[in-house]
Design a protein around this motif. Structure first.
Motif, PDB file in Angstrom:
ATOM      1  N   HIS A   1       0.836  -1.207   0.000  1.00  0.00           N
ATOM      2  CA  HIS A   1       0.000   0.000   0.000  1.00  0.00           C
ATOM      3  C   HIS A   1       0.870   1.256   0.000  1.00  0.00           C
ATOM      4  O   HIS A   1       0.571   2.243   0.672  1.00  0.00           O
ATOM      5  CB  HIS A   1      -0.971   0.010   1.188  1.00  0.00           C
ATOM      6  CG  HIS A   1      -0.343  -0.290   2.524  1.00  0.00           C
ATOM      7  ND1 HIS A   1       0.082   0.693   3.385  1.00  0.00           N
ATOM      8  CD2 HIS A   1      -0.102  -1.459   3.155  1.00  0.00           C
ATOM      9  CE1 HIS A   1       0.562   0.142   4.482  1.00  0.00           C
ATOM     10  NE2 HIS A   1       0.471  -1.163   4.367  1.00  0.00           N
ATOM     11  N   TYR A   2       1.934   1.218  -0.797  1.00  0.00           N
ATOM     12  CA  TYR A   2       2.791   2.401  -0.921  1.00  0.00           C
ATOM     13  C   TYR A   2       2.999   2.744  -2.393  1.00  0.00           C
ATOM     14  O   TYR A   2       4.100   3.058  -2.822  1.00  0.00           O
ATOM     15  CB  TYR A   2       4.140   2.153  -0.231  1.00  0.00           C
ATOM     16  CG  TYR A   2       4.004   1.941   1.259  1.00  0.00           C
ATOM     17  CD1 TYR A   2       3.656   3.001   2.102  1.00  0.00           C
ATOM     18  CD2 TYR A   2       4.191   0.682   1.826  1.00  0.00           C
ATOM     19  CE1 TYR A   2       3.508   2.805   3.464  1.00  0.00           C
ATOM     20  CE2 TYR A   2       4.048   0.486   3.190  1.00  0.00           C
ATOM     21  CZ  TYR A   2       3.696   1.546   4.003  1.00  0.00           C
ATOM     22  OH  TYR A   2       3.553   1.348   5.342  1.00  0.00           O
ATOM     23  N   THR A   3       1.923   2.654  -3.163  1.00  0.00           N
ATOM     24  CA  THR A   3       2.004   2.951  -4.587  1.00  0.00           C
ATOM     25  C   THR A   3       1.079   4.089  -4.986  1.00  0.00           C
ATOM     26  O   THR A   3       1.486   5.033  -5.656  1.00  0.00           O
ATOM     27  CB  THR A   3       1.658   1.698  -5.420  1.00  0.00           C
ATOM     28  OG1 THR A   3       2.630   0.687  -5.150  1.00  0.00           O
ATOM     29  CG2 THR A   3       1.687   2.006  -6.906  1.00  0.00           C
TER      30      THR A   3
ATOM     31  N   GLY B   1      -0.710   7.236  -4.040  1.00  0.00           N
ATOM     32  CA  GLY B   1      -0.687   8.276  -3.030  1.00  0.00           C
ATOM     33  C   GLY B   1      -2.062   8.852  -2.758  1.00  0.00           C
ATOM     34  O   GLY B   1      -2.895   8.989  -3.655  1.00  0.00           O
ATOM     35  N   ASP B   2      -2.305   9.179  -1.501  1.00  0.00           N
ATOM     36  CA  ASP B   2      -3.551   9.841  -1.110  1.00  0.00           C
ATOM     37  C   ASP B   2      -3.317  11.349  -1.205  1.00  0.00           C
ATOM     38  O   ASP B   2      -2.583  11.914  -0.396  1.00  0.00           O
ATOM     39  CB  ASP B   2      -3.928   9.440   0.321  1.00  0.00           C
ATOM     40  CG  ASP B   2      -5.287   9.982   0.736  1.00  0.00           C
ATOM     41  OD1 ASP B   2      -6.012  10.500  -0.133  1.00  0.00           O
ATOM     42  OD2 ASP B   2      -5.622   9.893   1.933  1.00  0.00           O
TER      43      ASP B   2
ATOM     44  N   HIS C   1       3.725  13.808  -4.991  1.00  0.00           N
ATOM     45  CA  HIS C   1       3.509  13.011  -3.784  1.00  0.00           C
ATOM     46  C   HIS C   1       4.859  12.438  -3.364  1.00  0.00           C
ATOM     47  O   HIS C   1       5.759  12.263  -4.197  1.00  0.00           O
ATOM     48  CB  HIS C   1       2.512  11.889  -4.057  1.00  0.00           C
ATOM     49  CG  HIS C   1       2.093  11.151  -2.828  1.00  0.00           C
ATOM     50  ND1 HIS C   1       2.784  10.050  -2.353  1.00  0.00           N
ATOM     51  CD2 HIS C   1       1.071  11.371  -1.962  1.00  0.00           C
ATOM     52  CE1 HIS C   1       2.201   9.613  -1.248  1.00  0.00           C
ATOM     53  NE2 HIS C   1       1.151  10.382  -0.984  1.00  0.00           N
TER      54      HIS C   1
ATOM     55  N   HIS D   1       5.764   9.603  -2.881  1.00  0.00           N
ATOM     56  CA  HIS D   1       6.107   8.402  -3.648  1.00  0.00           C
ATOM     57  C   HIS D   1       6.967   8.742  -4.863  1.00  0.00           C
ATOM     58  O   HIS D   1       7.758   7.923  -5.323  1.00  0.00           O
ATOM     59  CB  HIS D   1       4.824   7.703  -4.105  1.00  0.00           C
ATOM     60  CG  HIS D   1       5.076   6.473  -4.939  1.00  0.00           C
ATOM     61  ND1 HIS D   1       5.560   5.300  -4.399  1.00  0.00           N
ATOM     62  CD2 HIS D   1       4.930   6.236  -6.264  1.00  0.00           C
ATOM     63  CE1 HIS D   1       5.695   4.398  -5.355  1.00  0.00           C
ATOM     64  NE2 HIS D   1       5.323   4.941  -6.499  1.00  0.00           N
TER      65      HIS D   1
ATOM     66  N   TYR E   1      -1.030   6.993   1.803  1.00  0.00           N
ATOM     67  CA  TYR E   1      -1.348   6.197   0.618  1.00  0.00           C
ATOM     68  C   TYR E   1      -2.750   5.604   0.729  1.00  0.00           C
ATOM     69  O   TYR E   1      -3.329   5.546   1.810  1.00  0.00           O
ATOM     70  CB  TYR E   1      -0.337   5.067   0.450  1.00  0.00           C
ATOM     71  CG  TYR E   1       1.059   5.542   0.141  1.00  0.00           C
ATOM     72  CD1 TYR E   1       1.530   5.579  -1.161  1.00  0.00           C
ATOM     73  CD2 TYR E   1       1.910   5.975   1.156  1.00  0.00           C
ATOM     74  CE1 TYR E   1       2.810   6.024  -1.453  1.00  0.00           C
ATOM     75  CE2 TYR E   1       3.187   6.430   0.880  1.00  0.00           C
ATOM     76  CZ  TYR E   1       3.632   6.448  -0.430  1.00  0.00           C
ATOM     77  OH  TYR E   1       4.896   6.901  -0.701  1.00  0.00           O
ATOM     78  N   GLN E   2      -3.256   5.160  -0.415  1.00  0.00           N
ATOM     79  CA  GLN E   2      -4.551   4.504  -0.460  1.00  0.00           C
ATOM     80  C   GLN E   2      -4.368   3.000  -0.638  1.00  0.00           C
ATOM     81  O   GLN E   2      -3.479   2.552  -1.358  1.00  0.00           O
ATOM     82  CB  GLN E   2      -5.379   5.035  -1.639  1.00  0.00           C
ATOM     83  CG  GLN E   2      -5.706   6.513  -1.574  1.00  0.00           C
ATOM     84  CD  GLN E   2      -6.464   6.973  -2.801  1.00  0.00           C
ATOM     85  OE1 GLN E   2      -6.826   6.176  -3.665  1.00  0.00           O
ATOM     86  NE2 GLN E   2      -6.710   8.268  -2.889  1.00  0.00           N
TER      87      GLN E   2
ATOM     88  N   ASN F   1      -9.242   4.565   4.805  1.00  0.00           N
ATOM     89  CA  ASN F   1      -7.983   3.834   4.900  1.00  0.00           C
ATOM     90  C   ASN F   1      -8.035   2.624   5.833  1.00  0.00           C
ATOM     91  O   ASN F   1      -6.999   2.160   6.323  1.00  0.00           O
ATOM     92  CB  ASN F   1      -6.840   4.762   5.356  1.00  0.00           C
ATOM     93  CG  ASN F   1      -5.553   4.460   4.625  1.00  0.00           C
ATOM     94  OD1 ASN F   1      -5.567   4.117   3.452  1.00  0.00           O
ATOM     95  ND2 ASN F   1      -4.430   4.584   5.311  1.00  0.00           N
TER      96      ASN F   1
END
Length: 392
Positions: A122-124, A126-127, A143, A145, A232-233, A250
């Motif tokens: 879950h680090y791809t 971005g929120d 972001h 990321h 992140y989402q 989340n």
């Protein structure tokens, strides 16, 4: 994503159907020392080296782990999973139809599996919250990321939105290059001390007019570069709509012990918790999942698992933990490891891991700039030594 068949494990490194993401070239060091991040049965090679290592060291560590345990023959690279769909059989068992595409040959294949383990991280994605007036900002906004090289921010006025681990670490790294950094957040107060002189804490952003950022306190600042460090989402774009899954605020639900879908108990999730020690957590979670699949751990009924999930959710909300922060274990992580390790009948984290993590947190709170200069040595399951090393 890990796929399990009766004839054994088959692991696949995959990207989601949304996008194929290149590996980032981030230059920061880890914010957790390698001594507590290493997988219990495979220590880092350089035990006398720095504790906070460059990202390339972690990458090489994972490659060495894969080679050591001969996992490469079971990995399909350059493969994107397009669809994961449950299929009921006359026996009453739910099987999984997994459709994937080989990105080199463009061949699409559908195979049947007994269970699916979602390990897509879950680090791809971005929120990125909407800020009124952001469309008028003429500068670059990214972001975290997408963050790569601090040198590109030389002599710039930068606003960073978010003051969790990424926001603060990026602010400290950019401080060596940027002219001014505004660390914007909605926290009442940062516990960390000794921010770099050119880093100024400001309230959350209310609105933007061109290069002028207006903060919720009423203060304003002229900004040239903008970095969202806003988390992140959770996304599962390949998962069939037949499977109910919610990621609102989340929180991934309904998932029992952050591991098992309550309604489809042969659908597993790896690595959902945040603010936790990652690799050893994966190690315990994997052992729990394996023992569920081979029958050595008996799951409660679907209704019991759902009630357990809802009971824990209500308890945390009553304690004042916002819904979006339930997934962030922090101090709750140690009880979580003990819980699933006990059920699986495997060793949990030794006490020294928590002791080192507590020391890291204390040093980070005292001085953000120097806490990564400490070097840790594990003496035994309960004790460690630490020394301070001046940076090269």
């Amino acid at each position: 994503m890990g796929l399990y068949r009766r004839d054994g494990f088959r692991l696949s490194r995959t990207s989601s159907s949304q996008q194929h993401v290149q590996e980032p070239q981030v230059r920061q060091k880890t914010n957790v020392p390698k001594e507590i991040m290493q997988i219990p049965d495979f220590p880092f090679q350089d035990q006398d080296g720095p504790s906070f290592v460059h990202h390339s060291v972690v990458r090489n560590y994972l490659l060495s782990y894969t080679e050591h345990f001969n996992l490469f023959p079971h990995i399909r690279l350059n493969t994107v999973v397009k669809n994961v769909e449950p299929e009921g059989f006359p026996s009453g068992q739910t099987m999984w139809l997994v459709t994937s595409e080989d990105l080199e040959t463009n061949v699409v294949t559908t195979r049947i599996f007994d269970a699916v383990i979602l390990c897509n991280g879950h680090y791809t994605v971005g929120d990125v919250p909407h800020i009124p007036g952001i469309e008028t900002f003429p500068g670059r906004s990214i972001h975290s990321h997408q963050y790569r090289k601090p040198e590109t921010y030389a002599n710039k006025k930068v606003c960073i939105l978010g003051a969790s681990w990424s926001g603060v670490d990026i602010a400290c790294e950019l401080s060596k290059y940027a002219e001014k950094i505004y660390l914007s957040h909605n926290l009442e107060d940062l516990k960390m001390k000794k921010l770099p002189e050119n880093v100024q804490e400001v309230a959350g952003i209310d609105r933007i007019h061109g290069n002028t950022f207006v903060f919720k306190s009423g203060a304003t600042a002229v900004v040239e570069e903008f970095v969202y460090c806003t988390g992140y989402q959770f996304t599962f774009p390949f998962l069939s709509k037949k499977v109910f899954i919610s990621t609102k605020d989340n929180l991934v639900e309904p998932v029992y012990k952050y591991l098992v879908h309550t309604d489809v108990p042969n659908l597993f999730f790896m690595g959902l918790p945040g603010l936790a020690v990652p690799f050893p957590m994966f190690h315990i979670q994997a052992q729990y999942i394996v023992k569920v699949m081979d029958g050595r751990v008996k799951l409660p009924s679907s209704s019991e698992m759902r009630e357990d999930f809802q009971r824990e959710k209500r308890k945390l909300l009553q304690e004042g933990i916002p819904l979006r922060h339930i997934i962030k274990l922090k101090d709750r992580q140690w009880a979580y490891y003990d819980d699933i390790a006990t059920i699986a009948g495997v060793p949990s984290f030794p006490p020294v891991i928590k002791e080192i993590m507590d020391h890291v947190t204390e040093m980070r709170n005292q001085d953000l700039i120097t806490y990564k200069n400490y070097r840790y040595h594990v003496v035994d399951s309960e004790n460690f030594t630490v020394d301070y090393c001046k940076p090269c």
